[in-house]
Write a protein that holds these residues in place. Structure first.
Motif, mmCIF file in Angstrom:
data_model
loop_
_atom_site.group_PDB
_atom_site.id
_atom_site.type_symbol
_atom_site.label_atom_id
_atom_site.label_comp_id
_atom_site.label_asym_id
_atom_site.label_seq_id
_atom_site.Cartn_x
_atom_site.Cartn_y
_atom_site.Cartn_z
ATOM 1 N N ALA A 40 0.975 -0.894 0.053
ATOM 2 C CA ALA A 40 0.066 0.123 0.069
ATOM 3 C C ALA A 40 0.824 1.226 0.017
ATOM 4 O O ALA A 40 1.821 1.456 0.964
ATOM 5 C CB ALA A 40 -1.020 -0.022 1.072
ATOM 6 N N PHE A 41 0.667 2.049 -0.808
ATOM 7 C CA PHE A 41 1.614 3.298 -1.125
ATOM 8 C C PHE A 41 0.842 4.539 -0.736
ATOM 9 O O PHE A 41 -0.291 4.729 -1.214
ATOM 10 C CB PHE A 41 1.850 3.269 -2.660
ATOM 11 N N CYS A 42 1.651 5.469 0.087
ATOM 12 C CA CYS A 42 1.241 6.953 0.397
ATOM 13 C C CYS A 42 2.084 7.691 -0.296
ATOM 14 O O CYS A 42 3.253 7.836 0.242
ATOM 15 C CB CYS A 42 1.213 6.990 1.932
ATOM 16 N N PHE A 43 1.825 8.331 -1.462
ATOM 17 C CA PHE A 43 2.817 9.241 -2.011
ATOM 18 C C PHE A 43 2.920 10.806 -1.150
ATOM 19 O O PHE A 43 3.737 11.303 -1.606
ATOM 20 C CB PHE A 43 2.194 9.638 -3.354
ATOM 21 N N ARG A 44 1.996 10.820 -0.102
ATOM 22 C CA ARG A 44 2.250 12.092 0.542
ATOM 23 C C ARG A 44 3.163 11.966 1.773
ATOM 24 O O ARG A 44 3.890 12.833 1.887
ATOM 25 C CB ARG A 44 0.731 12.524 1.295
ATOM 26 N N CYS A 45 3.283 10.735 2.365
ATOM 27 C CA CYS A 45 4.054 10.731 3.527
ATOM 28 C C CYS A 45 5.403 9.665 2.956
ATOM 29 O O CYS A 45 6.293 9.522 3.784
ATOM 30 C CB CYS A 45 3.554 10.087 4.805
ATOM 31 N N HIS A 46 5.227 9.507 1.854
ATOM 32 C CA HIS A 46 6.524 8.584 1.257
ATOM 33 C C HIS A 46 6.629 7.427 1.595
ATOM 34 O O HIS A 46 7.823 6.688 1.859
ATOM 35 C CB HIS A 46 7.587 9.208 1.306
ATOM 36 N N GLU A 47 5.619 6.459 2.140
ATOM 37 C CA GLU A 47 5.928 5.337 3.030
ATOM 38 C C GLU A 47 4.978 4.307 2.016
ATOM 39 O O GLU A 47 3.904 4.511 1.400
ATOM 40 C CB GLU A 47 5.004 5.500 4.258
ATOM 41 N N VAL A 48 5.484 2.899 2.116
ATOM 42 C CA VAL A 48 4.794 2.010 1.635
ATOM 43 C C VAL A 48 4.958 0.791 2.633
ATOM 44 O O VAL A 48 5.748 0.625 3.276
ATOM 45 C CB VAL A 48 5.592 1.252 0.385
ATOM 46 N N ARG A 49 3.554 0.332 2.960
ATOM 47 C CA ARG A 49 3.467 -0.723 4.125
ATOM 48 C C ARG A 49 3.027 -2.188 3.179
ATOM 49 O O ARG A 49 2.515 -2.082 2.307
ATOM 50 C CB ARG A 49 2.461 -0.403 4.767
ATOM 51 N N MET A 50 3.895 -3.042 3.437
ATOM 52 C CA MET A 50 3.817 -4.355 3.073
ATOM 53 C C MET A 50 3.192 -5.526 3.987
ATOM 54 O O MET A 50 3.830 -5.478 5.195
ATOM 55 C CB MET A 50 4.870 -4.889 2.081
ATOM 56 N N HIS A 51 2.341 -6.312 3.585
ATOM 57 C CA HIS A 51 2.373 -7.445 4.449
ATOM 58 C C HIS A 51 1.984 -8.708 3.420
ATOM 59 O O HIS A 51 1.610 -8.440 2.097
ATOM 60 C CB HIS A 51 1.124 -7.271 5.326
ATOM 61 N N GLY A 52 1.980 -9.806 3.999
ATOM 62 C CA GLY A 52 1.818 -11.130 3.310
ATOM 63 C C GLY A 52 2.977 -12.178 3.605
ATOM 64 O O GLY A 52 3.651 -11.677 4.461
ATOM 65 N N THR A 53 2.576 -13.415 3.031
ATOM 66 C CA THR A 53 3.570 -14.507 3.486
ATOM 67 C C THR A 53 4.881 -14.290 2.823
ATOM 68 O O THR A 53 5.798 -14.713 3.456
ATOM 69 C CB THR A 53 2.728 -15.524 2.789
ATOM 70 N N ALA A 54 5.218 -13.559 1.932
ATOM 71 C CA ALA A 54 6.323 -13.429 1.328
ATOM 72 C C ALA A 54 6.990 -12.215 1.733
ATOM 73 O O ALA A 54 8.283 -11.749 1.278
ATOM 74 C CB ALA A 54 6.132 -13.178 -0.244
ATOM 75 N N VAL A 55 6.560 -11.355 2.719
ATOM 76 C CA VAL A 55 7.233 -10.216 3.406
ATOM 77 C C VAL A 55 7.954 -10.427 4.403
ATOM 78 O O VAL A 55 6.954 -10.815 5.549
ATOM 79 C CB VAL A 55 5.958 -9.027 3.378
ATOM 80 N N PRO A 56 9.174 -10.387 4.564
ATOM 81 C CA PRO A 56 9.971 -10.378 5.821
ATOM 82 C C PRO A 56 9.404 -9.182 6.874
ATOM 83 O O PRO A 56 9.262 -8.125 6.293
ATOM 84 C CB PRO A 56 11.248 -10.517 5.420
ATOM 85 N N PRO A 57 9.318 -9.423 7.890
ATOM 86 C CA PRO A 57 9.025 -8.144 9.054
ATOM 87 C C PRO A 57 9.890 -7.003 8.715
ATOM 88 O O PRO A 57 9.290 -6.013 8.776
ATOM 89 C CB PRO A 57 9.164 -9.115 10.444
#
Length: 79
Positions: free
Chosen positions: A36-53
């Motif tokens: 999930a991308f927020c182009f205002r705060c320049h952050e991407v949050r990722m989750h799922g089985t293939a995403v290391p913490p």
């Protein structure tokens, strides 16, 4: 395209993502990741089985060419 996003510092906006990408395994039963991308705060949050913490929250330069290239199809799909 996501891998080419240059890093950035955190900006504050409260994280309000406008777009996300979801990838499934071949059977389409299991979500490998969602970014999930927020182009205002320049952050991407990722989750799922293939995403290391360690990769769950990352910051990118939203003004850089790779980020603007990624944003273009999001905006086109929103029309």
């Amino acid at each position: 395209m996501i891998e080419t996003l240059p890093g950035s510092q955190q900006h504050r906006c409260g994280f309000s993502p406008g777009w996300s990408i979801r990838a499934y395994e071949d059977t389409l039963e299991l979500v490998l990741f969602e970014a999930a991308f927020c182009f205002r705060c320049h952050e991407v949050r990722m989750h799922g089985t293939a995403v290391p913490p360690a990769l769950a929250t990352q910051f990118f330069d939203a003004d850089a060419l790779p980020a603007q290239t990624l944003l273009a199809p999001f905006r086109e799909a929103d029309r």
